[in-house]
Design an enzyme around this catalytic site. Sequence first.
Site, PDB file in Angstrom:
ATOM      1  CE  LYS A   1      -8.397  -5.706  14.395  1.00 49.12           C
ATOM      2  NZ  LYS A   1      -9.605  -5.538  15.171  1.00 49.12           N
ATOM      3  CB  THR A   2      -9.663   0.204  15.987  1.00 49.45           C
ATOM      4  OG1 THR A   2      -9.509  -1.153  16.357  1.00 49.45           O
ATOM      5  CG2 THR A   2     -10.968   0.722  16.529  1.00 49.45           C
TER       6      THR A   2
ATOM      7  CG  ASP B   1     -13.191  -4.928  14.135  1.00 44.55           C
ATOM      8  OD1 ASP B   1     -12.206  -5.299  13.467  1.00 44.55           O
ATOM      9  OD2 ASP B   1     -13.091  -4.406  15.258  1.00 44.55           O
ATOM     10  CD  GLU B   2     -11.384  -8.847  16.171  1.00 40.59           C
ATOM     11  OE1 GLU B   2     -10.716  -9.668  15.510  1.00 40.59           O
ATOM     12  OE2 GLU B   2     -10.927  -8.218  17.135  1.00 40.59           O
TER      13      GLU B   2
ATOM     14  CD  GLN C   1      -5.052 -10.983  15.711  1.00 41.15           C
ATOM     15  OE1 GLN C   1      -5.537 -10.752  16.807  1.00 41.15           O
ATOM     16  NE2 GLN C   1      -4.638 -10.019  14.906  1.00 41.15           N
TER      17      GLN C   1
ATOM     18  NE  ARG D   1      -3.364  -9.835  21.305  1.00 35.81           N
ATOM     19  CZ  ARG D   1      -3.793  -9.155  20.269  1.00 35.81           C
ATOM     20  NH1 ARG D   1      -4.538  -8.085  20.440  1.00 35.81           N
ATOM     21  NH2 ARG D   1      -3.470  -9.491  19.029  1.00 35.81           N
TER      22      ARG D   1
END
Length: 758
Positions: free
Chosen positions: A32-33, A219-220, A250, A605
């Site tokens: 996504k980044t 973001d997030e 998340q 992760r």
Amino acid sequence: MSIYDTLNKEQKEAVVHTEGPLLLLAGAGSGKTRVLTHRIAYLIEEMGVNPWNIMAITFTNKAAQEMRERVDNIVGFGADQVWVSTFHSSCVRILRRHIDKLGYDTNFTIYDTDDQKTIMKDICKRLMIDTKQLKERSILTAISGAKNELVSPLDYELSSMGDFQKRKIAGVYKEYQATLKKNNALDFDDLIMLTVELLKSNPEIRGSYQERFRYIMVDEYQDTNTAQFELIRLLADKYRNLCVVGDDDQSIYKFRGANIRNILDFEKVYPEAKVIKLEQNYRSTGNILDAANRVIAHNVGRKEKALWTQKEKGSRVHLRQFENAFEEADYISADIRSKVREGKCEYGDCAILYRTNAQSRMLEERFVIDGIPYQVIGGTNFYARQEIKDILAYLKTIDNGRDDVAVKRILNVPKRGIGAATIDKVQEYARERDISFFDALKEADRITSLGRTAAKLEPFVTMILAFRAKAEFYGIEDMIKDVVEIIGYEEYLKGLNEEEDKTEDRLANIGELYSKASAYEQTHDEISLSEFLEEIALVADVDNMENSDNRIRLMTFHSAKGLEFPHVYMSGMEDGLFPGYMSITCGDPTEMEEERRLAYVGITRAMEDLTLTYAKARMLRGETQYNPVSRFVREIPAELMDNTLPKSRSFEPESMGLPFDFRPKATLKPKVTAQPVKPFIAQGISSLNRVAGISKGFDMESDTILEYGEGDRVRHIKYGEGTVLAISREPKDYKVTVMFDNAGQKIMYASFAKLKRV
DNA sequence: GTGCCTGCTCACGGG
DNA sequence: GAGCAGGCAC
């Protein structure tokens, strides 16, 4: 070939969909980044958008920094004009310009949790609230909750009718807010709430920001609360070019107000929204991803998605059971060492995750004994440490005399013989006249109730005023050093009679603060004390994580969000610890779902190797508990793991006859206590190993060479000349013993004593 | 006003 | 197990 050709179909679609609202459901590790940065590049280079008109919002400074760097790398000209920033610092920037419209001063200070608590104690005393019955902490939680929902003190009061408890809180909320305003201070929640208030009440200001931020990316997004949502909505209202990126799976910050509905209901608020799912995972190998998918599938009410990967299955998830936490730590340490020895990875490729910060201790002790480099992320924030807060309170007082909390904190630090009674009297005088605490101190001689004590206050006031005069032409590092020197802070710390390690730690932290100040000065063209203090207030623990150094990272599952590591250890996988006791007993299924999302974050992760560990017995709050293996482990199908779970529930408390191990505590931890660990622990667990203490320009690696030796004559800025009696090398610094001609014998640290050879 | 002791409470996560 | 308020002696 253009840079966009490296993107997959969905990613590309998200990059080129620039107009109108866009919901990007981006699973863990789906790049996504990359999409966000490429989207910014696309807007500028292909769509001809002025970088000035683009805003990208993240949650942590680290994420903002990373985004900034990556944008800089792919966008040629003008990337620095893009507004890339966290929610909090964006709001501070806006408020510093316009908060006077709300009746605050533009040089407001920001209160952290500690400051809030101090104020709250005071208010409860004043309003005669029985804090046994209604705890400060729960009042603050209620207020924070209200602010996150944009509920003002008045609204809160109106909604509290008939509810006795709530009405009490309403009264405190009102008083709390008034006190903050009087102190010209904002808490973290105010930063958002007041910005919303400002934009709502000032069409002109709102219009100018709407005009500026024509393209907004968040973001997030799953972690936004109602206030943050409203802020974004206000800013995006004119052009509606709002791209939000998130993963409902998340969402792990409900406890601080995150509203998962923001992402689940995005299409209701923006019916014209385009929705794109990124489901290809580029991070983890097959088995790990499968495990994550299977665990999260136990949650209901989520946006359906299925992460997949082109990567091979990889190794299975490792599962290990231990008798207790010592053996768990033992194993993790040994396992990492053997992997490193075999050349499978480096220390820096490994991360150990846990549910609670307290769990880091046992691991740390193990690593210290084994001599393995590690770094703890989180725990007590560097800037929340007592010694740092003391010095910062001096700086705040120098910078903004209206911050009563800061002034009261330092008035008697170091000891000046000024006690609570005096503070109360001055406070009363200040309240009667509606002036700040510091202004009242200035008039101490007119406070009749003080009597002789007034004389004790005068030198303090004079000193602060002198610092203020100096602040005009001093740099920040110089200012801090001057404060530490003049108030005799090092001597004060050494005189506290704390454990030696602790004192050394504190001194080292002060040294670290010098480095931070110096780093600030080097990275800013214009330096201002207010800005330095503000940057500090907004620093999070993960922000300080360096990717470059080769150390094992230890952190909570929460801190790990957004990061990735080739080798991940999830420790303490026991019901009662993770998921936490509260989420099991409270009966609210959404609590359990949040814990499960946290487990999902943890599993995802890992890139190539995931190890889950649990212990049969674990000390929790000074009491040994016997908890069953975490339900999240049970939710992973057996074929994905390299070990089977115990079939019976043999070690669940109720079915336990005699627990397998009733050895007394002492024998339960022979390895750690039996060894002469003290000197190791002294340096290993010192804050220098914690994230906040990453030292720059203050470590022995650079191998400072002292310009003097034993027997040499030296000069100290305060003590004058003397003879060096001894120099000993400490892990972090040299310790120099000097016999001063006039001041007697002193032991000091070379890096701050700044001794000059004569 | 300060320092020490005791007993109590609170134990998740963080900008 | 740790941190803190409250009580007490100096």
